[in-house]
Design an enzyme around this catalytic site. Structure first.
Site, PDB file in Angstrom:
ATOM      1  N   GLY A  15      51.776  -2.560  27.745  1.00 30.29           N
ATOM      2  CA  GLY A  15      52.843  -1.673  28.231  1.00 30.29           C
ATOM      3  C   GLY A  15      54.213  -2.223  27.885  1.00 30.29           C
ATOM      4  O   GLY A  15      55.158  -2.116  28.667  1.00 30.29           O
ATOM      5  N   ALA A  16      54.314  -2.799  26.677  1.00 30.31           N
ATOM      6  CA  ALA A  16      55.529  -3.552  26.309  1.00 30.31           C
ATOM      7  C   ALA A  16      56.614  -2.689  25.678  1.00 30.31           C
ATOM      8  O   ALA A  16      57.674  -3.192  25.317  1.00 30.31           O
ATOM      9  CB  ALA A  16      55.144  -4.684  25.349  1.00 30.31           C
ATOM     10  N   ARG A  18      58.592  -0.504  26.948  1.00 33.17           N
ATOM     11  CA  ARG A  18      59.821  -0.232  27.736  1.00 33.17           C
ATOM     12  C   ARG A  18      59.714  -0.911  29.111  1.00 33.17           C
ATOM     13  O   ARG A  18      58.689  -1.517  29.444  1.00 33.17           O
ATOM     14  CB  ARG A  18      60.000   1.273  27.900  1.00 33.17           C
ATOM     15  CG  ARG A  18      58.935   1.883  28.798  1.00 33.17           C
ATOM     16  CD  ARG A  18      59.077   3.383  28.913  1.00 33.17           C
ATOM     17  NE  ARG A  18      58.259   3.859  30.019  1.00 33.17           N
ATOM     18  CZ  ARG A  18      57.867   5.108  30.187  1.00 33.17           C
ATOM     19  NH1 ARG A  18      58.210   6.030  29.311  1.00 33.17           N
ATOM     20  NH2 ARG A  18      57.140   5.448  31.241  1.00 33.17           N
ATOM     21  N   ASP A  65      45.321   2.031  23.927  1.00 35.59           N
ATOM     22  CA  ASP A  65      45.177   2.575  25.275  1.00 35.59           C
ATOM     23  C   ASP A  65      44.359   1.532  26.035  1.00 35.59           C
ATOM     24  O   ASP A  65      43.165   1.351  25.765  1.00 35.59           O
ATOM     25  CB  ASP A  65      44.443   3.920  25.221  1.00 35.59           C
ATOM     26  CG  ASP A  65      44.163   4.466  26.620  1.00 35.59           C
ATOM     27  OD1 ASP A  65      44.253   3.699  27.600  1.00 35.59           O
ATOM     28  OD2 ASP A  65      43.818   5.656  26.716  1.00 35.59           O
ATOM     29  N   VAL A  66      44.991   0.855  26.970  1.00 33.57           N
ATOM     30  CA  VAL A  66      44.333  -0.297  27.605  1.00 33.57           C
ATOM     31  C   VAL A  66      43.170   0.097  28.512  1.00 33.57           C
ATOM     32  O   VAL A  66      42.432  -0.771  28.983  1.00 33.57           O
ATOM     33  CB  VAL A  66      45.337  -1.181  28.391  1.00 33.57           C
ATOM     34  CG1 VAL A  66      46.266  -1.916  27.448  1.00 33.57           C
ATOM     35  CG2 VAL A  66      46.110  -0.369  29.422  1.00 33.57           C
ATOM     36  N   SER A 144      51.674  -4.571  42.805  1.00 37.23           N
ATOM     37  CA  SER A 144      52.817  -3.825  43.341  1.00 37.23           C
ATOM     38  C   SER A 144      52.831  -3.988  44.853  1.00 37.23           C
ATOM     39  O   SER A 144      51.773  -4.215  45.467  1.00 37.23           O
ATOM     40  CB  SER A 144      52.660  -2.338  43.000  1.00 37.23           C
ATOM     41  OG  SER A 144      53.574  -1.555  43.755  1.00 37.23           O
ATOM     42  N   TYR A 156      46.881   4.621  43.355  1.00 35.93           N
ATOM     43  CA  TYR A 156      47.685   3.499  42.844  1.00 35.93           C
ATOM     44  C   TYR A 156      47.549   2.273  43.755  1.00 35.93           C
ATOM     45  O   TYR A 156      47.396   1.146  43.272  1.00 35.93           O
ATOM     46  CB  TYR A 156      49.140   3.955  42.754  1.00 35.93           C
ATOM     47  CG  TYR A 156      50.112   3.000  42.118  1.00 35.93           C
ATOM     48  CD1 TYR A 156      50.094   2.736  40.748  1.00 35.93           C
ATOM     49  CD2 TYR A 156      51.109   2.379  42.893  1.00 35.93           C
ATOM     50  CE1 TYR A 156      51.030   1.878  40.171  1.00 35.93           C
ATOM     51  CE2 TYR A 156      52.041   1.535  42.317  1.00 35.93           C
ATOM     52  CZ  TYR A 156      51.998   1.288  40.960  1.00 35.93           C
ATOM     53  OH  TYR A 156      52.929   0.450  40.386  1.00 35.93           O
ATOM     54  N   ALA A 159      44.203   0.668  43.229  1.00 34.53           N
ATOM     55  CA  ALA A 159      44.159  -0.045  41.936  1.00 34.53           C
ATOM     56  C   ALA A 159      44.939  -1.356  42.013  1.00 34.53           C
ATOM     57  O   ALA A 159      44.468  -2.406  41.551  1.00 34.53           O
ATOM     58  CB  ALA A 159      44.723   0.850  40.834  1.00 34.53           C
ATOM     59  N   LYS A 160      46.133  -1.308  42.616  1.00 35.70           N
ATOM     60  CA  LYS A 160      46.978  -2.507  42.638  1.00 35.70           C
ATOM     61  C   LYS A 160      46.428  -3.566  43.602  1.00 35.70           C
ATOM     62  O   LYS A 160      46.615  -4.768  43.389  1.00 35.70           O
ATOM     63  CB  LYS A 160      48.420  -2.127  42.994  1.00 35.70           C
ATOM     64  CG  LYS A 160      49.126  -1.327  41.887  1.00 35.70           C
ATOM     65  CD  LYS A 160      49.142  -2.050  40.549  1.00 35.70           C
ATOM     66  CE  LYS A 160      50.121  -1.441  39.565  1.00 35.70           C
ATOM     67  NZ  LYS A 160      50.062  -2.094  38.233  1.00 35.70           N
TER      68      LYS A 160
HETATM   69  P1  NAD Z   1      57.068   2.254  32.811  1.00 34.49           P
HETATM   70  O1  NAD Z   1      56.434   3.577  33.082  1.00 34.49           O
HETATM   71  O2  NAD Z   1      58.543   2.228  32.591  1.00 34.49           O
HETATM   72  O3  NAD Z   1      56.352   1.537  31.582  1.00 34.49           O
HETATM   73  C1  NAD Z   1      54.953   1.480  31.525  1.00 34.49           C
HETATM   74  C2  NAD Z   1      54.523   1.184  30.104  1.00 34.49           C
HETATM   75  O4  NAD Z   1      53.089   1.195  30.097  1.00 34.49           O
HETATM   76  C3  NAD Z   1      54.992   2.272  29.102  1.00 34.49           C
HETATM   77  O5  NAD Z   1      55.469   1.663  27.934  1.00 34.49           O
HETATM   78  C4  NAD Z   1      53.721   3.059  28.854  1.00 34.49           C
HETATM   79  O6  NAD Z   1      53.663   3.678  27.561  1.00 34.49           O
HETATM   80  C5  NAD Z   1      52.651   1.977  29.000  1.00 34.49           C
HETATM   81  N1  NAD Z   1      51.335   2.547  29.264  1.00 34.49           N
HETATM   82  C6  NAD Z   1      51.011   3.528  30.152  1.00 34.49           C
HETATM   83  N2  NAD Z   1      49.708   3.812  30.060  1.00 34.49           N
HETATM   84  C7  NAD Z   1      49.187   3.004  29.102  1.00 34.49           C
HETATM   85  C8  NAD Z   1      47.893   2.843  28.554  1.00 34.49           C
HETATM   86  N3  NAD Z   1      46.851   3.576  28.967  1.00 34.49           N
HETATM   87  N4  NAD Z   1      47.724   1.927  27.580  1.00 34.49           N
HETATM   88  C9  NAD Z   1      48.761   1.173  27.146  1.00 34.49           C
HETATM   89  N5  NAD Z   1      50.008   1.287  27.627  1.00 34.49           N
HETATM   90  C10 NAD Z   1      50.216   2.197  28.592  1.00 34.49           C
HETATM   91  O7  NAD Z   1      56.664   1.330  34.045  1.00 34.49           O
HETATM   92  P2  NAD Z   1      57.352  -0.006  34.658  1.00 34.49           P
HETATM   93  O8  NAD Z   1      58.161   0.411  35.834  1.00 34.49           O
HETATM   94  O9  NAD Z   1      57.965  -0.826  33.589  1.00 34.49           O
HETATM   95  O10 NAD Z   1      56.049  -0.711  35.267  1.00 34.49           O
HETATM   96  C11 NAD Z   1      55.401  -1.815  34.652  1.00 34.49           C
HETATM   97  C12 NAD Z   1      54.327  -2.351  35.589  1.00 34.49           C
HETATM   98  O11 NAD Z   1      54.923  -2.756  36.822  1.00 34.49           O
HETATM   99  C13 NAD Z   1      53.262  -1.320  35.968  1.00 34.49           C
HETATM  100  O12 NAD Z   1      52.018  -1.948  36.083  1.00 34.49           O
HETATM  101  C14 NAD Z   1      53.722  -0.826  37.316  1.00 34.49           C
HETATM  102  O13 NAD Z   1      52.646  -0.293  38.053  1.00 34.49           O
HETATM  103  C15 NAD Z   1      54.278  -2.100  37.903  1.00 34.49           C
HETATM  104  N6  NAD Z   1      55.252  -1.883  38.981  1.00 34.49           N
HETATM  105  C16 NAD Z   1      56.428  -1.243  38.764  1.00 34.49           C
HETATM  106  C17 NAD Z   1      57.312  -1.070  39.814  1.00 34.49           C
HETATM  107  C18 NAD Z   1      58.657  -0.387  39.649  1.00 34.49           C
HETATM  108  O14 NAD Z   1      59.365  -0.213  40.658  1.00 34.49           O
HETATM  109  N7  NAD Z   1      59.056   0.007  38.444  1.00 34.49           N
HETATM  110  C19 NAD Z   1      56.994  -1.546  41.091  1.00 34.49           C
HETATM  111  C20 NAD Z   1      55.773  -2.182  41.271  1.00 34.49           C
HETATM  112  C21 NAD Z   1      54.907  -2.356  40.210  1.00 34.49           C
END
Ligand code: NAD
Length: 255
Positions: A15-16, A18, A65-66, A144, A156, A159-160
């Site tokens: 998920g790198a 963005r 797709d992970v 999370s 969610y 899962a987390k």
């Molecule tokens: P984001 O939506 O901005 O980025 C997620 C990235 O994961 C994207 O680049 C997307 O294309 C990629 N992705 C989605 N599905 C995928 C798949 N099947 N295979 C490969 N890549 C895939 O999310 P973020 O806010 O940067 O979150 C990153 C991580 O942190 C996630 O695991 C999220 O659950 C966790 N998180 C985020 C927050 C928050 O407040 N943003 C809080 C708690 C946990």
């Protein structure tokens, strides 16, 4: 017993493209790792890859797709053959599909559990033999504060929370091989994911942030770099005595 830290450090970040994943990739590059950037579309990782290269490190973007077993296997093989065996694995890819339980479809459940939890099983299972062989490794999985329960997020939060249990067990299974496994559990971080939450609640990002700030004692919302800092700690060779831990990075002691 663990071996020596490897001379070549190679990190996989899922998920790198963005958000938090992009910040983690850049931080680990600054800390001396070549970076494999896995995301649904490798092309979306171009900007992050450019930043990694500007930091003086190699970047390899891979379509993956992970939640797909074959794609994960192929991606790890490609990383191992083109960059070298991964020494760090960061499972960051994630998605949300919020609905109250009575409105949640099985598809909503499966998507979120597959991308946030099954993926961690698949990548760890693919990478563990390489780390065991090297007798060295660092696995960092993203959970999370939602693991503690959030309205509308049964999928969610399950899962987390599952990521936490999986990681603690992995720490037990891999500790003897010099491989640590830890969890970073972010609070509210401003990214596209949380922008989506604001939009679906009919709020601006500022309005959502103000609401979240009521529970954040440090008085600001999180930035992707706040999470990258915690990941970098667990990935550091000097963190070899820290395993099976969950670090909440949420601007306060409670959600
Ligand atoms: P984001 O939506 O901005 O980025 C997620 C990235 O994961 C994207 O680049 C997307 O294309 C990629 N992705 C989605 N599905 C995928 C798949 N099947 N295979 C490969 N890549 C895939 O999310 P973020 O806010 O940067 O979150 C990153 C991580 O942190 C996630 O695991 C999220 O659950 C966790 N998180 C985020 C927050 C928050 O407040 N943003 C809080 C708690 C946990």
């Amino acid at each position: 017993m663990s071996g020596q830290p490897p001379q070549q450090r190679i990190a996989i970040v899922t998920g790198a493209a963005r958000g938090i994943g992009a910040a983690i990739a850049l931080r680990l590059a600054q800390d001396g790792h070549a970076i494999a950037l896995l995301d649904l579309r490798a092309a979306d990782c171009a900007e992050t890859a450019g930043l990694v290269e500007q930091a003086g490190r190699r970047a390899l973007a891979v379509d993956c797709d992970v939640s797909d077993e074959e794609m994960v296997k192929a991606a790890i093989d490609e990383v191992a053959s083109r960059l070298g065996p991964p020494t760090v694995l960061v499972n960051n890819a994630g998605v949300l599909k919020d609905r109250t339980l009575s409105n949640m479809t099985l598809d909503d459940w499966n998507l979120v559990v597959d991308v946030n939890l099954k993926s961690v099983f698949l990548t760890c299972r693919a990478v563990a033999p390489l780390m065991r062989e090297a007798r060295w490794g660092r696995i960092v999985n993203l959970s999370s504060i939602a693991a503690l329960g959030v309205f509308g997020e049964t999928n969610y939060s399950a899962a987390k929370a599952g990521v936490q249990g999986l990681t603690k067990t992995l720490a037990i299974e891999l500790g003897a091989y010099g491989v640590t496994a830890n969890v970073v559990a972010p609070g509210f971080v401003v990214t596209e994911m949380t922008r989506g939450v604001a939009a679906s609640a009919g709020m601006t990002m500022d309005e959502l942030s103000q609401l979240m700030l009521r529970d954040i004692v440090v008085g600001r919302t999180g930035e992707p770099d706040d999470i990258a800092q915690a990941v970098a700690f667990f990935a550091d060779p000097r963190s070899s005595f820290v395993t099976g831990q969950v670090l909440y990075v949420a601007g306060g002691p409670r959600t």
